[in-house]
Design a protein around this motif. Structure first.
Motif, PDB file in Angstrom:
ATOM      1  N   GLU A  25       0.815  -1.216   0.000  1.00 60.86           N
ATOM      2  CA  GLU A  25       0.000   0.000   0.000  1.00 60.86           C
ATOM      3  C   GLU A  25       0.847   1.264   0.000  1.00 60.86           C
ATOM      4  O   GLU A  25       0.452   2.277  -0.590  1.00 60.86           O
ATOM      5  CB  GLU A  25      -0.979  -0.014   1.175  1.00 60.86           C
ATOM      6  CG  GLU A  25      -0.384   0.046   2.564  1.00 60.86           C
ATOM      7  CD  GLU A  25      -0.158  -1.336   3.149  1.00 60.86           C
ATOM      8  OE1 GLU A  25       0.010  -2.282   2.352  1.00 60.86           O
ATOM      9  OE2 GLU A  25      -0.120  -1.474   4.378  1.00 60.86           O
ATOM     10  N   LYS A  42     -10.414   2.364   2.579  1.00 63.27           N
ATOM     11  CA  LYS A  42     -11.588   1.808   3.233  1.00 63.27           C
ATOM     12  C   LYS A  42     -11.188   0.659   4.143  1.00 63.27           C
ATOM     13  O   LYS A  42     -10.227  -0.059   3.859  1.00 63.27           O
ATOM     14  CB  LYS A  42     -12.628   1.362   2.213  1.00 63.27           C
ATOM     15  CG  LYS A  42     -12.115   0.539   1.081  1.00 63.27           C
ATOM     16  CD  LYS A  42     -13.245   0.282   0.106  1.00 63.27           C
ATOM     17  CE  LYS A  42     -12.791  -0.532  -1.072  1.00 63.27           C
ATOM     18  NZ  LYS A  42     -13.893  -0.830  -1.966  1.00 63.27           N
ATOM     19  N   GLY A  43     -11.934   0.485   5.194  1.00 62.74           N
ATOM     20  CA  GLY A  43     -11.603  -0.584   6.129  1.00 62.74           C
ATOM     21  C   GLY A  43     -12.293  -0.374   7.454  1.00 62.74           C
ATOM     22  O   GLY A  43     -12.815   0.709   7.723  1.00 62.74           O
ATOM     23  N   LYS A  49      -5.962   2.991   9.300  1.00 61.47           N
ATOM     24  CA  LYS A  49      -6.082   3.916   8.171  1.00 61.47           C
ATOM     25  C   LYS A  49      -5.429   5.261   8.491  1.00 61.47           C
ATOM     26  O   LYS A  49      -4.629   5.781   7.706  1.00 61.47           O
ATOM     27  CB  LYS A  49      -7.567   4.146   7.836  1.00 61.47           C
ATOM     28  CG  LYS A  49      -8.319   2.889   7.475  1.00 61.47           C
ATOM     29  CD  LYS A  49      -9.685   3.221   6.936  1.00 61.47           C
ATOM     30  CE  LYS A  49     -10.625   3.797   7.978  1.00 61.47           C
ATOM     31  NZ  LYS A  49     -11.186   2.811   8.921  1.00 61.47           N
ATOM     32  N   SER A 152     -11.391   8.581   3.644  1.00 63.88           N
ATOM     33  CA  SER A 152     -11.500   7.225   4.183  1.00 63.88           C
ATOM     34  C   SER A 152     -12.937   6.961   4.564  1.00 63.88           C
ATOM     35  O   SER A 152     -13.698   7.889   4.832  1.00 63.88           O
ATOM     36  CB  SER A 152     -10.626   7.072   5.419  1.00 63.88           C
ATOM     37  OG  SER A 152     -11.288   7.602   6.536  1.00 63.88           O
ATOM     38  N   ASN A 154     -15.601   3.582   6.366  1.00 62.69           N
ATOM     39  CA  ASN A 154     -15.708   2.232   6.896  1.00 62.69           C
ATOM     40  C   ASN A 154     -16.912   1.562   6.245  1.00 62.69           C
ATOM     41  O   ASN A 154     -18.044   1.910   6.535  1.00 62.69           O
ATOM     42  CB  ASN A 154     -15.886   2.327   8.411  1.00 62.69           C
ATOM     43  CG  ASN A 154     -16.084   0.983   9.063  1.00 62.69           C
ATOM     44  OD1 ASN A 154     -16.265  -0.035   8.380  1.00 62.69           O
ATOM     45  ND2 ASN A 154     -16.064   0.955  10.366  1.00 62.69           N
ATOM     46  N   PRO A 155     -16.680   0.623   5.346  1.00 61.77           N
ATOM     47  CA  PRO A 155     -17.824   0.017   4.654  1.00 61.77           C
ATOM     48  C   PRO A 155     -18.640  -0.893   5.563  1.00 61.77           C
ATOM     49  O   PRO A 155     -19.737  -1.299   5.206  1.00 61.77           O
ATOM     50  CB  PRO A 155     -17.175  -0.790   3.530  1.00 61.77           C
ATOM     51  CG  PRO A 155     -15.767  -0.993   3.947  1.00 61.77           C
ATOM     52  CD  PRO A 155     -15.402   0.039   4.952  1.00 61.77           C
ATOM     53  N   ARG A 169     -16.887   7.985  -5.828  1.00 62.32           N
ATOM     54  CA  ARG A 169     -15.993   6.830  -5.758  1.00 62.32           C
ATOM     55  C   ARG A 169     -15.023   6.766  -6.915  1.00 62.32           C
ATOM     56  O   ARG A 169     -13.855   6.485  -6.749  1.00 62.32           O
ATOM     57  CB  ARG A 169     -16.805   5.539  -5.850  1.00 62.32           C
ATOM     58  CG  ARG A 169     -17.480   5.117  -4.623  1.00 62.32           C
ATOM     59  CD  ARG A 169     -18.403   3.979  -4.948  1.00 62.32           C
ATOM     60  NE  ARG A 169     -18.987   3.456  -3.741  1.00 62.32           N
ATOM     61  CZ  ARG A 169     -18.372   2.576  -2.961  1.00 62.32           C
ATOM     62  NH1 ARG A 169     -17.215   2.093  -3.320  1.00 62.32           N
ATOM     63  NH2 ARG A 169     -18.929   2.184  -1.843  1.00 62.32           N
ATOM     64  N   ALA A 174      -8.219   3.363  -4.841  1.00 64.80           N
ATOM     65  CA  ALA A 174      -8.748   2.839  -3.583  1.00 64.80           C
ATOM     66  C   ALA A 174      -7.819   1.797  -2.985  1.00 64.80           C
ATOM     67  O   ALA A 174      -7.310   0.922  -3.687  1.00 64.80           O
ATOM     68  CB  ALA A 174     -10.128   2.240  -3.808  1.00 64.80           C
ATOM     69  N   SER A 176      -7.789  -1.006   0.125  1.00 65.85           N
ATOM     70  CA  SER A 176      -8.639  -1.650   1.097  1.00 65.85           C
ATOM     71  C   SER A 176      -7.794  -2.090   2.283  1.00 65.85           C
ATOM     72  O   SER A 176      -6.782  -2.758   2.120  1.00 65.85           O
ATOM     73  CB  SER A 176      -9.320  -2.847   0.448  1.00 65.85           C
ATOM     74  OG  SER A 176     -10.159  -3.451   1.373  1.00 65.85           O
ATOM     75  N   THR A 178      -7.638  -4.134   5.920  1.00 64.93           N
ATOM     76  CA  THR A 178      -8.286  -5.070   6.832  1.00 64.93           C
ATOM     77  C   THR A 178      -7.387  -5.192   8.048  1.00 64.93           C
ATOM     78  O   THR A 178      -6.321  -4.578   8.091  1.00 64.93           O
ATOM     79  CB  THR A 178      -8.444  -6.460   6.215  1.00 64.93           C
ATOM     80  OG1 THR A 178      -7.184  -6.821   5.670  1.00 64.93           O
ATOM     81  CG2 THR A 178      -9.500  -6.483   5.140  1.00 64.93           C
TER      82      THR A 178
END
Lengths: 270, 770
Positions: A25, A42-43, A49, A152, A154-155, A169, A174, A176, A178
């Protein structure tokens, strides 16, 4: 503008923040910065993040201006507004304008929380135009090459109502995020809270257990941040069960049975 | 109380189905000399039980005098709730048993025996084991401890330790051990040294065939099971050290050494005792044969697998039968009972689950494979179909003809996961890509192979145009939707009657009548005014002036403030203008009482109100649904669909409003629950449930008086918990007596003059939502 300069310096990150890369990343983000592309992270909560942004800002040596978005955030909160000072109307740059002028990094945290009309102002900044129109001043700011926009969200827990529009978007590169792999996460906990590695591993195991409870009524499991906090309490002399209860179990849920179950996990692991 | 009085009250409660006189007498006889308090309580309990089951009620009354000996009167309603739960779960016989066992249960609790019921702790055990295992295991009560790999069966109650916390710990320990068996692969062991065994997901496990190949299958099973328990214990010491420590701190419940005649049983029992007192792995055990010592040593190093256990079992068997002819002096090995956390090894249950999983996942796979094949170019597909047909008409038994999925030539190379998969059907090759290949791969990893018949049936299905299990068009037929069951609150029992009310949703006929036209004509002026009023309520951006901060400068405020400064007054700091956005995000359901009592002009006024309301709401843009409700008895609660929340308004909806008419009774609870569930599905920020009624909730059966009020109240509480604001518009003159209790003093409105209702209702709505 000297006032603004001083304020900007406060946003510069001097010491290297600790960040353990999960994959590539950092390289991707650096490349995006070189090419003037905006970044979307996102995360889930507490997975790193914000720390990543700090690290990136340090690595790129740019000031980092963070805006925590909320549903009352208006365009002028971002761009700027006129203020009355001593009977005079004075223009005051908002954080976004400030970052564009100084070629810094503007990081909009939890961007989906912002009002829909607010997110639109970043559109011209987030595509190849890279410009920010300031209507009230009749000014069109063109972002210098060093400027970077990052947002950022949070989905995991936002409702369907709070989703990013496709038009927003589709301007971003992007990444991701985790929770890191067990070994890595243990290392992070170790490093941040200074507990020993074995304890860190057990803490991570606890977190992994809570994260698998999604279908049993726990929307989001323990984050790395919670583990670090637990570790810090332990390092300060709090006994392990109490530290886990205060830092991991209680923050996760209010449901007594769920609390008892997580407490059981703690008791089983330590 | 005297018998006639008792009988009279009893008959009042159970009316209309009154039992024989002598029956009643017999039932009530024990209560003749009881105090009034007791009788009150009894008459409180009977109506809770009688409608559920008359038989249960008789039994209850028979056993109650005994129960009163130890159950405090105040606790009786709670116990009644338990009995009814038991009845609803397991039937009459279980409930009778439950009642009979109540005494011993009470005494146990009173004596401080920490009896723990599975039902009480399931809520915390389930997330515990799911979290620990990281997958969705189930928990169920059973007559023995075992797992079928999907569900872990536990004793329904534990009272081994005097403290309940310890018994809960024991529950956790059982769960942990059963999980450990799954995790360390106790059931899926496969000795690769044996070539001739072919793994078949539908056939028996390798273990089954291993046991039956042993000279003493039962001893082999017990031995294997025990040794795996030791291995599981080692595993748990690593994984859940806290749990194992807590366990070792518990007092050992070691069964007294039974003098077994059989040396094999004695051996295992001794080993069990050693495991319990913790001496098994620490000291070099004296009693065990040397093969065990070997095994313990292997366990201490990491990476001992179930195959090691299998070898150990073989060696033990060999050692025991060594020197003896024909396998152990002909005496039958009696078998021993396993340790409580060890549980039984039920291979058949595991095999059954594996078969189910195989078939279920196979079905899913066939379905997606068929979809995939159906999406292939037409000629390829027809080619496939042709060869499939040829195969079926020709020599069908040939193994080589079976459709197979094979890895392409990349198989075995480094990037096996990127290699394309090929499905070979007879001689036609089809390449699988992406998700499909991933799915097939997963399936094969899980079950070893993909049977050809799955592929064949996928090809067949692809030819038929896929999807035998999806049959569109079925749901559209008939106005009647599937019935839905809702619980009903019984205030005497302080619990729900499970699945008590059957709600059917029906369509009202679109009645072509002049009603709507007449109404709109009659209220022409009102409608126009309403439209205007409601238009004003629509989403607006409005500037609020004189704010402390805002988007722009408020010039009026600024001028004033400067003037104040000149005049030497304190300056205001409210100099800004702010844009506020009021978004209406409201969903509302109107529940219309369609009971018999609304016949005549009352019903007509309600309909008129609805017409005006819809006109206003269409302008406003709020989402709204309209449902009527009525019915008779719990098995026929009817909801009449007039307009769904997301259904567009139009002539059809208006006609349905015109078709509203008086039906039967007013069972409010299920209607409110149904509306709650409908509103729960919308994402509006404000959710309203407005009930239009002309009287109390009431039904033909025992849904009357306090019971009906309490159930309605509870349904409303449930709605509130779900984030819904209930509101009621009533025209009942007695409304104040019970509406305060039902809705709370501010959440209902009583419309005195029914003729004014059409005018009042939009007004009420406007006030409510602004």
């Amino acid at each position: 503008m000297s006032g603004a300069k001083i304020r900007l310096e406060e946003h510069r990150i001097i010491e290297e923040p600790y960040y353990l890369a999960q994959k590539n990343e950092v390289e991707i983000a650096c490349a995006a910065h070189r090419r003037g592309l905006p970044l979307l992270l996102k995360g889930p909560t507490g997975c790193g993040k914000t720390r990543f942004m700090q690290y990136l800002a340090w690595k790129l040596d740019r000031p980092l201006i963070t805006v925590s978005c909320h549903d009352d955030l208006s365009t002028s909160d971002l761009v700027g507004r006129y203020l009355i000072r001593a009977g005079e109307a004075v223009w005051m740059d908002g954080p976004l304008t400030l970052a564009v002028r100084a070629g810094g990094i503007c990081y909009l945290d939890e961007v989906v929380e912002a009002r829909k009309d607010t997110t639109v102002v970043i559109h011209p900044l987030a595509d190849d135009r890279r410009e920010l129109p300031i209507e009230k001043r009749g000014e069109l700011l063109v972002a210098p090459p060093e400027f970077m926009l990052a947002v950022s969200y949070n989905p995991g827990y936002q409702s369907v109502l709070k989703d990013l529009k496709p038009s927003t978007r589709q301007r971003f590169v992007a990444l991701s995020f985790t929770y890191p792999a067990v070994e890595q996460e243990a290392e992070i906990v170790c490093r941040e809270s200074r507990v020993d590695r074995k304890l860190a591993l057990t803490l991570v195991k606890l977190a992994v257990m809570t994260r698998s409870l999604k279908d049993s009524g726990l929307p989001e499991g323990a984050s790395t941040r919670l583990l670090i906090q637990a570790g810090k309490l332990i390092e300060d002399g709090v006994d392990i069960p109490s530290a886990c209860r205060a830092a991991v179990v209680e923050p996760l849920s209010d449901d007594p049975e769920m609390l008892a179950a997580i407490e059981d996990m703690v008791a089983s692991l330590f | 109380m005297k018998l006639p009085e008792l009988t009279k009250r009893f008959n009042q409660i159970v009316a209309p189905d009154i039992p024989n006189e002598w029956d009643v007498e017999e039932m009530l006889e024990p209560y003749l000399d009881q105090s009034d308090d007791v009788c009150q309580t009894i008459f409180w309990c009977i109506p809770a039980i009688w409608p559920i089951s008359n038989g249960l009620c008789r039994d209850f009354l028979k056993i109650l005098p005994e129960l009163l000996g130890f159950v405090p009167l105040a606790q009786l309603p709670a116990r009644v709730g338990e009995i009814l739960d038991c009845y609803e779960m397991q039937g009459l016989r279980a409930a009778q048993q439950f009642m009979r066992s109540m005494e011993s249960r009470y005494q146990e609790r009173g004596n401080g025996s920490g009896l723990v019921l599975l039902g009480e702790v399931e809520g915390r055990l389930l997330p515990f084991i799911r979290g620990v295992a990281g997958r969705d295991l189930m928990i169920a009560g059973g007559n023995a401890v075992f797992t079928d790999t999907e569900t872990i069966f536990l004793p329904p109650e534990l009272a081994i330790y005097p403290k309940s916390a310890d018994n809960i710990l024991l529950y956790k320990l059982i769960l942990a051990f059963q999980w450990a068996f799954l995790e360390i692969g106790s059931f899926t062991v496969f000795d690769s040294a044996e070539q001739d065994f072919k793994s078949d997901p539908e056939g028996p496990l390798w273990l089954t065939s291993f046991f039956s190949s042993c000279s003493d299958p039962i001893f082999a099973r017990d031995c294997y099971s025990f040794l795996e328990t030791v291995r599981a214990a080692r595993f748990l010491e690593r994984e859940l050290p806290g749990l194992m420590r807590a366990w070792s701190a518990l007092p050992r419940i070691v069964a007294p050494p039974v003098q077994e005649a059989d040396p094999r049983a004695t051996l295992l029992l001794e080993l069990q005792a050693e495991l319990l007192n913790g001496s098994l792995l620490q000291i070099q055990s004296q009693s065990s044969p040397t093969v065990f010592n070997d095994y313990w040593r292997r366990l201490t190093c990491e990476g001992a697998s179930a195959v090691d256990t299998v070898h150990a079992v073989r060696e033990v068997l060999a050692a025991i039968f060594d020197g003896k002819e024909d396998g152990g002096s002909g005496e039958e090995y009696p078998g021993i009972s396993p340790l409580i956390f060890q549980g039984e090894l039920r291979l058949t249950a595991i095999e059954a689950v594996r078969r189910q999983q195989f078939l279920r996942q196979g079905e899913e796979l066939v379905h997606s494979l068929a979809l995939y094949l159906a999406a292939l170019p037409q000629e390829k597909l027809s080619q496939l179909l042709r060869s499939e047909e040829e195969k079926q008409s020709g020599a069908s038994g040939l193994e080589s003809d079976v459709s197979m999925i094979m890895d392409s030539e990349f198989a075995g190379t480094v990037d096996e996961h990127q290699a394309p998969l090929l499905v070979t059907i007879n001689n036609e090759e089809v390449e699988l890509s992406g998700e499909m290949a991933e799915e097939v791969r997963k399936f094969r990893e899980e079950f070893g192979h993909l049977p050809g018949r799955f592929v064949s049936s996928a090809v067949g299905r692809a030819g038929e145009g896929v999807a035998p299990d999806v049959q569109p068009g079925n749901e559209q037929g008939g106005a009647l939707q599937a019935a839905i069951c809702y619980d009903e609150w019984d205030y005497r029992r302080l619990g729900f009657r499970k699945n008590w009310c059957v709600v059917t949703v029906k369509d009202l006929p679109d009645l072509k009548s002049g009603f709507i036209r007449q109404t709109l004509g009659k209220y022409h002026g009102v409608v126009n005014r309403l439209r205007h009023q409601f238009e004003m309520m629509r989403t607006t951006d409005r500037f609020v002036r004189r704010q402390r901060d805002g988007d722009d400068i408020d010039l009026d405020g600024l001028v004033e403030s400067l003037a104040d400064a000149r005049a030497g007054l304190a300056q205001s700091d409210r100099l800004y203008i702010k844009l506020l956005r009021d978004e209406r995000d409201i969903a509302v359901i109107f529940l219309v009482d369609m009971s018999n009592s609304t016949a005549g002009w009352v019903g007509n006024t309600i309909k008129e109100s609805l017409v005006l309301m819809t006109e206003a709401l269409e302008v406003l843009g709020d989402r709204y649904g309209i449902y009527g409700f009525s019915g008779m008895r719990r098995t026929r609660c009817e909801i009449y669909h007039i307009k769904d929340i997301d259904e567009p308004s139009g002539d059809v909806v208006r006609q349905r409003i015109g078709a509203i008419g008086p039906r039967e009774y007013t069972r409010m609870g299920p209607a409110i629950r149904h509306a709650t569930s409908l509103l729960g599905k919308t994402d509006a920020r404000v959710r309203l449930l407005i009930t239009l009624t002309d009287g109390k909730p009431e039904d033909y059966d025992d849904y009357k008086g306090e019971y009906a009020i309490e159930d309605t109240r509870h349904a409303l509480l449930e709605a509130k918990t779900a984030g819904i604001h209930p509101f009621c518009i009533t025209i009942d003159h007695q409304a104040h007596d019970y509406m305060d209790h039902l809705y709370g003093p501010v959440n209902y409105i009583f419309v005195n003059d029914v003729r004014r209702l059409p005018l009042r209702m939009p007004e009420i709505y406007r006030v409510l939502t602004s």
